[in-house]
Design a protein around this motif. Structure first.
Motif, PDB file in Angstrom:
ATOM      1  N   VAL A  27       0.865  -1.285   0.045  1.00  9.01           N
ATOM      2  CA  VAL A  27       0.007  -0.113   0.048  1.00  9.01           C
ATOM      3  C   VAL A  27       0.984   1.173  -0.060  1.00  9.01           C
ATOM      4  CG1 VAL A  27      -1.611   1.344   1.437  1.00  9.01           C
ATOM      5  CG2 VAL A  27      -2.102  -1.123   0.965  1.00  9.01           C
ATOM      6  N   ALA A  28       2.019   1.236   0.820  1.00  8.23           N
ATOM      7  CA  ALA A  28       2.835   2.590   0.718  1.00  8.23           C
ATOM      8  C   ALA A  28       3.578   2.869  -0.593  1.00  8.23           C
ATOM      9  CB  ALA A  28       3.856   2.228   1.979  1.00  8.23           C
ATOM     10  N   ARG A  29       3.896   1.524  -1.221  1.00  2.00           N
ATOM     11  CA  ARG A  29       4.562   1.792  -2.239  1.00  2.00           C
ATOM     12  C   ARG A  29       3.583   2.301  -3.502  1.00  2.00           C
ATOM     13  NH1 ARG A  29       7.226  -2.512  -0.452  1.00  2.00           N
ATOM     14  NH2 ARG A  29       5.657  -4.273  -0.955  1.00  2.00           N
ATOM     15  N   LEU A  30       2.498   1.877  -3.470  1.00  4.47           N
ATOM     16  CA  LEU A  30       1.370   2.184  -4.557  1.00  4.47           C
ATOM     17  C   LEU A  30       1.067   3.669  -4.274  1.00  4.47           C
ATOM     18  CD1 LEU A  30      -0.245   1.888  -6.847  1.00  4.47           C
ATOM     19  CD2 LEU A  30      -2.394   0.818  -5.350  1.00  4.47           C
ATOM     20  N   ARG A  31       0.968   4.004  -2.719  1.00  6.40           N
ATOM     21  CA  ARG A  31       0.711   5.325  -2.693  1.00  6.40           C
ATOM     22  C   ARG A  31       1.806   6.522  -3.024  1.00  6.40           C
ATOM     23  NH1 ARG A  31      -1.426   6.250   3.542  1.00  6.40           N
ATOM     24  NH2 ARG A  31      -2.248   8.117   2.673  1.00  6.40           N
ATOM     25  N   ARG A  32       2.967   6.007  -2.762  1.00  9.22           N
ATOM     26  CA  ARG A  32       4.106   6.855  -3.253  1.00  9.22           C
ATOM     27  C   ARG A  32       4.091   7.009  -4.665  1.00  9.22           C
ATOM     28  NH1 ARG A  32       7.010   3.682   0.517  1.00  9.22           N
ATOM     29  NH2 ARG A  32       7.783   2.399  -0.953  1.00  9.22           N
ATOM     30  N   ARG A  44      -7.557  10.414  -8.468  1.00 12.11           N
ATOM     31  CA  ARG A  44      -6.352  10.432  -7.571  1.00 12.11           C
ATOM     32  C   ARG A  44      -6.710  10.334  -6.400  1.00 12.11           C
ATOM     33  NH1 ARG A  44      -0.733  11.949  -8.627  1.00 12.11           N
ATOM     34  NH2 ARG A  44      -1.728  12.536 -10.728  1.00 12.11           N
ATOM     35  N   ALA A  45      -7.411  11.393  -5.931  1.00 15.15           N
ATOM     36  CA  ALA A  45      -8.216  11.683  -4.244  1.00 15.15           C
ATOM     37  C   ALA A  45      -8.922  10.427  -3.895  1.00 15.15           C
ATOM     38  CB  ALA A  45      -8.865  12.761  -4.324  1.00 15.15           C
ATOM     39  N   ALA A  46      -9.837   9.828  -4.732  1.00 16.80           N
ATOM     40  CA  ALA A  46     -10.376   8.566  -4.412  1.00 16.80           C
ATOM     41  C   ALA A  46      -9.472   7.543  -4.106  1.00 16.80           C
ATOM     42  CB  ALA A  46     -11.607   8.309  -5.366  1.00 16.80           C
ATOM     43  N   ALA A  47      -8.590   7.153  -4.867  1.00 12.53           N
ATOM     44  CA  ALA A  47      -7.532   6.202  -4.835  1.00 12.53           C
ATOM     45  C   ALA A  47      -6.845   6.393  -3.609  1.00 12.53           C
ATOM     46  CB  ALA A  47      -6.795   6.287  -6.080  1.00 12.53           C
ATOM     47  N   ASP A  48      -6.108   7.493  -3.401  1.00  8.29           N
ATOM     48  CA  ASP A  48      -5.535   7.858  -2.078  1.00  8.29           C
ATOM     49  C   ASP A  48      -6.151   7.695  -0.801  1.00  8.29           C
ATOM     50  OD1 ASP A  48      -2.870   8.636  -1.157  1.00  8.29           O
ATOM     51  OD2 ASP A  48      -3.671  10.379  -0.452  1.00  8.29           O
TER      52      ASP A  48
END
Length: 106
Positions: A27-32, A44-48
């Motif tokens: 999850v952290a890698r995808l967020r970065r 983007r906001a919904a995914a984050d």
């Protein structure tokens, strides 16, 4: 409050569960990768937001598999068409899949 959360994690075995660490890392890698993605991504906001919710679910006890899968669907719907995010999204999916596997005897 912090002590209660730490106690809850110890009680549920979250701290020692490798699936939790693997999924939180994915999850952290995808967020970065999402954060540094150039250009406009409408969802983007919904995914984050959903990635943050997914991390919180896993951090505070063993999550329910249907809820994890729902989060995955929302995230995939938001970023699924961005090929640069595909490997990281696959890692998140694999991390979620590990929660639905039966534990192996030690």
């Amino acid at each position: 409050m912090v002590e209660q959360l730490q106690s809850d994690r110890r009680t549920t075995g979250v701290e020692g569960d490798p699936r939790v660490h693997e999924l939180r890392g994915a999850v952290a890698r995808l967020r970065r990768q999402l954060a540094v993605l150039p250009g406009e991504l409408l969802d983007r906001a919904a995914a984050d937001d959903e990635l943050a919710a997914l991390d919180a679910m896993v951090s505070h006890g063993l999550p329910e598999v249907p809820r994890l899968r729902r989060s995955l669907l929302l995230i995939a719907g938001a970023v699924g068409s961005v090929s640069a995010l595909s490997p990281a999204l696959t890692e998140v999916r694999e991390g979620i899949d590990r929660f639905s596997e039966l534990p192996r005897p030690r």
